[in-house]
Structures are given as structure tokens and as C-alpha cells.
Write an enzyme that holds these catalytic residues in place. Structure first.
Site: not given
Length: 383
Positions: A153, A168, A264, A148-150
Site C-alpha cells: 500500500v 493498493k 476480519d 504484506g505477503a500479497f
């Protein structure tokens, strides 16, 4: 859970699955599950730098761009805030400065925990096929499971035990996820701890963090939804949906009992492990159902705020913004109930739930054609 001897562990890279991800790319809520705490001596990274006594936290909770601010307002009460006429309103519970402030005021600093290790260097280069020295053992980086952007994994293998795990890597660092994990360890009953991801160890670097944990290898509820699309009924059978719903409600209830808001809830964040394949009892009280709720990096610890505190920021996964977020009203536990409804909806209809407001009432958007069997007969409407 470690793979049993003789069993084959299956790794399904996310990029090979034909699945619809969240309506908007998550701010990296990747499916990362961890196993119970172990001694940090096994996992200390064997790289040519010394751990630092302290590293200033660079917290990344990339949800809403709103900045955290506090004012007193009359807002709807949360389930745990009864009897008060006015409560505290926090603009953004994921604000970096707010998170850093909360962590700095902890009675027991994260750096005092043996499996939280800080380093006076940047995150070392990590890529598939390379080997990372970890104290007495070594980890082979097998493949990328998600990106992902940040964060990224990886699946890794302990070369001493052949155990497959999750690595991660987050940039910038997110020590908050480790904090929430420690609170689950302290507050949850041991009998339900396995229902949520758990972290082996956390390594905090100057520009990021590395979390090490266990691999769940049977996919997510979202994977299950998409696998059923290739079958004749096109959706998960209703009895199984009902069973999963009972499990989900119980799991979220455990979090709320210890005053943690996951914040979330969505199909992507419920993972299935080997317990599900081995499960022979579908009793509602069975805790070995194999479903685990993961990715608590955006969770909110309600105990760190005044009683009855509510929030008004919006999460970035727009398809899972509760109606309070969409209409600009304060919220706290409401986001969980909306996430549960959206997850169940996805299992029933094989698509993400969308809502609209009509005459002051929030309703799910009408589906012109639902490729499923409802109440025993083909139908395009709910009965």
C-alpha cells in the site's frame, strides 16, 4: 474525504509506529480506505498498453488452506437462517476456485462497470518518488504505508488537486474486494456508506490488481491503543471505549443487514479520519464519528449461498479465530461477534484477547496484571 484547504494531512508510516500487529501476520489486511466512486476516466492508467476485453480472474483470498467443498449437515443456525433443520456446509468461503465461480456467475460482470479496467499486461513497476500517469492527471508515489505477503500500500498525491490517496497493489489480483465494494454501494443506505471503505477505481492486470482510493490519516484503533500506553492511565478511557463500541456494533449491524460478513474484524481494521478530529457530538446516533471499517477483501456475501449456509475453515489470524473455528464447529456470523469482543478487549486492556476452554466453557485467559484503572480503582480483575 479529501483534506480541507489549509489543513495539514499527516501520513504516519506503519513501520515507524511501535505497535503490536495482529497475533499472526495478516494475509494482507492492510489499512486501506477508499472514497466514493468517481468516473473511471480520471483514473485510467496512461501506460503503453490497451485494456483487454476480458482477463481471467486470478483471485487471492489467502485464508485457510482447506479446499472448498459442500455437504449437507445439521449445523447451528445463523441469525438469518431460521426454521430450517439442515443447512449447507461450505468448507472454505475463501477458496480461489469457489470465488472465481461466484464471480463468473454474476448477472452483471465486474468488467461491465466503468471503474473496473482490465489490461493486457503485468502490473507496472511502482516505487516511491516516481510519477504515474493517470489519464488527464498524474500521481506522485510518496511513500510505502504498509507491506504484506500479497500486497503493498502506497500513499500517492494527485498532482492536479494535491489530494492524497491510497494505492493498493495486490499480487495475485483480488477482484473480489472490488465486488464487495460494489455491493456496499448498491445495498447500503447513502447515509451510512461513509462508514466503510470505498474504492475509486480498480485496475486488473495479468499478474495482479491495483486499487485506488482515499487516505485516512489519523491512524487505526490499534494505533490509539498504543498511543495511550505512553500516558498515565495506559489505556483508552472507558467512556471513549464505550462510545467506540457503540459505533462498532452499529457499523457491523449495517453489514449484517445487507447479508455481508466482514470476516476480519480486529482493531487494525478500524480507521480514524478527520471526521473524528472535527466531531463535536458524541451522541450514539451521530454518524460523523469518523470511525471507518476497512479491508473487505475477505468478506463473505451470504446472498451467494443457500439460506443458512455455514462454514468450517479457519482464518489465518489465529488470535481472531472465533471459538467455533478453534473447536471445529460450523460458523457464519459468529466470527463477527468474536472479532468485536476481541477489539473491545484490546481497547480496555491494551493487549490482544486470548481465550481458553475450561470444562466446556470458553473464557478469556487470566491476566496476572492489568495496568489500568477499572471501576474507579486499580485492579487486576474485572468487576
Amino acid at each position: 474525504m479529501s483534506p480541507r484547504q489549509g489543513q495539514r494531512t499527516v501520513c504516519i508510516p506503519l513501520e515507524t509506529m511501535d505497535i503490536p500487529m495482529s497475533p499472526e501476520p495478516p494475509t494482507f489486511g492492510l489499512d486501506v480506505t477508499m472514497s466514493p466512486f468517481q468516473s473511471s476516466s480520471k483514473f485510467r492508467m496512461d501506460i503503453p498498453f490497451s485494456p483487454a476485453p476480458e482477463v481471467r480472474y486470478g483471485v487471492d483470498i489467502p485464508m485457510s488452506p482447506d479446499q472448498g467443498s459442500k455437504v449437507n449437515m445439521d449445523v447451528p443456525m445463523s441469525p438469518t437462517a431460521q426454521g430450517a433443520a439442515a443447512v449447507e456446509l461450505v468448507s472454505n468461503p475463501w477458496d480461489e476456485e469457489l470465488i472465481s465461480s461466484l464471480l463468473s456467475k454474476l448477472s452483471t460482470p465486474l468488467t461491465s462497470q466503468p471503474n473496473f479496467i482490465t489490461w493486457q499486461c503485468k502490473v507496472p513497476s511502482i516505487a516511491p518518488k516516481m510519477t504515474i500517469k493517470m489519464g488527464e492527471g498524474s500521481l506522485r508515489v510518496d511513500c510505502v504505508l504498509g507491506q504484506g505477503a500479497f500486497a503493498t500500500v502506497y500513499q500517492v498525491t494527485d498532482l492536479n488537486t494535491s489530494e492524497k490517496m491510497i494505492l493498493k497493489v495486490q499480487k495475485p489480483a483480488n477482484p473480489w474486494e472490488f465486488y464487495i465494494n460494489s455491493q456496499l454501494n448498491a445495498r447500503l443506505q447513502p447515509s451510512v456508506r461513509h462508514l466503510f471503505n470505498n474504492i475509486h477505481s480498480a485496475h486488473l492486470f495479468q499478474n495482479g490488481s491495483v486499487l485506488l482510493g482515499e487516505l485516512y490519516n489519523c491512524g487505526t484503533l490499534l494505533h490509539a491503543v498504543n498511543l495511550y500506553k505512553n500516558l498515565s492511565d495506559k489505556v483508552i478511557p472507558q467512556p471513549l471505549v464505550m462510545y467506540f463500541t457503540v459505533c462498532i456494533l452499529h457499523m457491523v449491524e449495517q453489514l449484517h443487514n445487507i447479508h455481508i460478513v466482514h470476516a476480519d474484524i480486529k482493531p487494525d481494521n478500524f480507521l480514524l479520519g478527520e471526521r473524528f478530529l472535527e466531531n463535536k457530538s458524541f451522541d450514539q446516533d451521530n454518524l460523523d464519528h469518523g470511525l471507518a471499517l476497512i479491508d473487505l477483501g475477505q468478506s463473505i456475501d451470504i446472498t451467494l449461498f443457500p439460506k443458512g449456509t455455514a462454514f468450517n475453515a479457519k482464518c489465518m489470524t489465529s488470535g481472531f479465530q472465533c471459538t467455533e473455528m478453534q473447536s471445529g464447529r460450523p460458523w457464519n456470523y459468529q466470527t463477527e461477534y468474536f472479532g468485536i469482543a476481541g477489539t473491545v478487549y484490546c481497547m480496555i486492556f491494551g493487549t490482544y484477547m486470548q481465550v481458553t476452554q475450561e470444562g466446556g466453557v470458553w473464557k478469556t485467559k487470566y491476566l496476572e496484571e492489568i495496568p489500568t484503572v477499572i471501576c474507579g480503582q486499580s485492579s487486576s480483575t474485572l468487576c
